[in-house]
Design a protein around this motif. Structure first.
Motif, PDB file in Angstrom:
ATOM      1  N   UNK A  41      11.633   5.747  -5.421  1.00  0.00           N
ATOM      2  CA  UNK A  41      11.206   5.500  -4.038  1.00  0.00           C
ATOM      3  C   UNK A  41      12.408   5.197  -3.151  1.00  0.00           C
ATOM      4  N   UNK A  42      13.342   4.418  -3.640  1.00  0.00           N
ATOM      5  CA  UNK A  42      14.544   4.097  -2.858  1.00  0.00           C
ATOM      6  C   UNK A  42      15.306   5.368  -2.507  1.00  0.00           C
ATOM      7  N   UNK A  74      12.361  -0.654   1.515  1.00  0.00           N
ATOM      8  CA  UNK A  74      13.432  -0.547   0.517  1.00  0.00           C
ATOM      9  C   UNK A  74      13.631  -1.893  -0.184  1.00  0.00           C
ATOM     10  N   UNK A  75      13.554  -2.986   0.597  1.00  0.00           N
ATOM     11  CA  UNK A  75      13.710  -4.313  -0.005  1.00  0.00           C
ATOM     12  C   UNK A  75      12.632  -4.577  -1.061  1.00  0.00           C
ATOM     13  N   UNK A  76      11.387  -4.171  -0.755  1.00  0.00           N
ATOM     14  CA  UNK A  76      10.315  -4.329  -1.728  1.00  0.00           C
ATOM     15  C   UNK A  76      10.511  -3.403  -2.924  1.00  0.00           C
ATOM     16  N   UNK A 101       0.831  -1.212   0.000  1.00  0.00           N
ATOM     17  CA  UNK A 101       0.000   0.000   0.000  1.00  0.00           C
ATOM     18  C   UNK A 101       0.863   1.258   0.000  1.00  0.00           C
ATOM     19  N   UNK A 102       2.041   1.181   0.671  1.00  0.00           N
ATOM     20  CA  UNK A 102       2.952   2.323   0.656  1.00  0.00           C
ATOM     21  C   UNK A 102       3.518   2.529  -0.754  1.00  0.00           C
ATOM     22  N   UNK A 138       6.024   7.227   3.324  1.00  0.00           N
ATOM     23  CA  UNK A 138       5.354   7.071   4.618  1.00  0.00           C
ATOM     24  C   UNK A 138       6.304   7.288   5.790  1.00  0.00           C
ATOM     25  N   UNK A 139       5.735   7.540   6.962  1.00  0.00           N
ATOM     26  CA  UNK A 139       6.521   7.645   8.197  1.00  0.00           C
ATOM     27  C   UNK A 139       6.589   6.255   8.816  1.00  0.00           C
ATOM     28  N   UNK A 140       7.765   5.659   8.832  1.00  0.00           N
ATOM     29  CA  UNK A 140       7.964   4.309   9.352  1.00  0.00           C
ATOM     30  C   UNK A 140       9.136   4.274  10.320  1.00  0.00           C
ATOM     31  N   UNK A 141       9.283   3.175  11.016  1.00  0.00           N
ATOM     32  CA  UNK A 141      10.470   2.950  11.837  1.00  0.00           C
ATOM     33  C   UNK A 141      11.640   2.626  10.910  1.00  0.00           C
ATOM     34  N   UNK A 142      12.847   2.611  11.465  1.00  0.00           N
ATOM     35  CA  UNK A 142      14.021   2.274  10.655  1.00  0.00           C
ATOM     36  C   UNK A 142      13.882   0.871  10.057  1.00  0.00           C
ATOM     37  N   UNK A 143      13.362  -0.069  10.856  1.00  0.00           N
ATOM     38  CA  UNK A 143      13.189  -1.432  10.333  1.00  0.00           C
ATOM     39  C   UNK A 143      12.117  -1.457   9.239  1.00  0.00           C
TER      40      UNK A 143
END
Length: 301
Positions: A99-100, A88-90, A65-66, A77-82
């Motif tokens: 996006x990366x 990024x992997x996706x 969805x992001x 989006x606002x996410x945690x570091x993990x």
């Protein structure tokens, strides 16, 4: 094959069991070189459920969805570091280079913002300096207003002091060894016998301050303003004073051995009995400077 020439036609996606509905235009417009854009270009045969019409992609759909929101609006989006690491992997799988890059930019800014937040308040500092032998070694005090406080003998070594206001503070004999005090304000502060060895003071305002016998050896003083400052007997060996403004400063008896003075402004400065042996003064502005008794042996002029 998807042959619909209408780029706004609906597409149903099954990403690892998570179902989404979007358009071909969304999947192809923002990142035309991505794998998603290639999938829905009409050139490839897709794995499609004949009954329900979903195109299946064997990936974890947690963050898809992001990815869709990025493709629709260019929003990170606002996410945690993990969470960012997973996204990024996706993004790498789908070859979403934009996006990366955007995630990397957001992550870098977040780290910079976290580093610039002070760990203590002005009130905390006042409480601490009421006790003896105060130390703020390695503490982040960036952006604090510490003006007019008595901070004499305080140990700030290795601290982060970016954009701190020390105006008119009493910092006599304080230790600033290897601090990062870029763009801090020391205007009219008392800095007698302070230690700034190896400190980063780039762009700092130190005009009008009393730095008698202060130790600024190996300090980064690029773009600093020392206008009218008292630097008598100060230790400035190997300091980088590139583009520094020392107009009218009193450097009587100061040691500038190995200092970098490229494009430094020393107009009207008092350099009497200053140690300037082998210093390169070729690009230094010395109009009206007093050089009586200065040691200029081997200096390049």
């Amino acid at each position: 094959m998807i042959n619909d020439s209408d780029s706004s036609s609906l597409v149903r996606l099954n990403i690892g069991g998570n179902k989404f509905c979007t358009t071909i235009d969304t999947l192809t417009r923002r990142e035309p070189d991505s794998m998603l854009a290639a999938m829905f270009s009409g050139r490839h045969k897709l794995c499609q459920d004949p009954e329900k019409g979903y195109v299946f992609v064997d990936r974890d759909g947690k963050h898809f969805r992001h990815i869709l929101n990025w493709l629709r609006d260019g929003v990170v989006p606002i996410l945690t570091d993990s969470g960012y690491s997973e996204l990024i992997r996706e993004a790498e799988y789908y070859q979403l280079l934009g996006l990366i890059e955007a995630i990397s930019s957001v992550s870098t800014k977040r780290k910079e913002d976290e580093e610039s937040v002070a760990e203590l308040t002005r009130t905390d500092i006042i409480k601490c300096i009421q006790s003896e032998r105060v130390k703020f070694r390695g503490v982040n005090l960036s952006g604090l207003d510490l003006s007019k406080l008595d901070l004499s003998y305080v140990d700030f070594s290795f601290a982060t002091l970016k954009n701190v206001f020390f105006s008119r503070a009493n910092l006599q004999c304080a230790k600033f060894r290897d601090v990062d005090a870029e763009n801090s304000i020391f205007h009219n502060a008392t800095l007698r016998e302070c230690e700034f060895t190896g400190a980063n003071l780039r762009g700092a305002l130190i005009a009008g301050s009393n730095l008698q016998s202060a130790n600024l050896q190996d300090a980064c003083l690029i773009d600093c303003s020392f206008c009218g400052a008292d630097l008598r007997s100060a230790h400035l060996q190997s300091a980088d004073l590139t583009n520094a403004n020392l107009e009218g400063a009193n450097l009587e008896g100061a040691n500038l051995k190995g200092a970098k003075l490229s494009n430094a402004n020393l107009k009207g400065a008092n350099l009497q009995r200053a140690y300037l042996r082998h210093v390169n003064l070729r690009d230094t502005h010395l109009e009206g400077a007093k050089l009586d008794g200065a040691n200029l042996l081997g200096a390049i002029r």
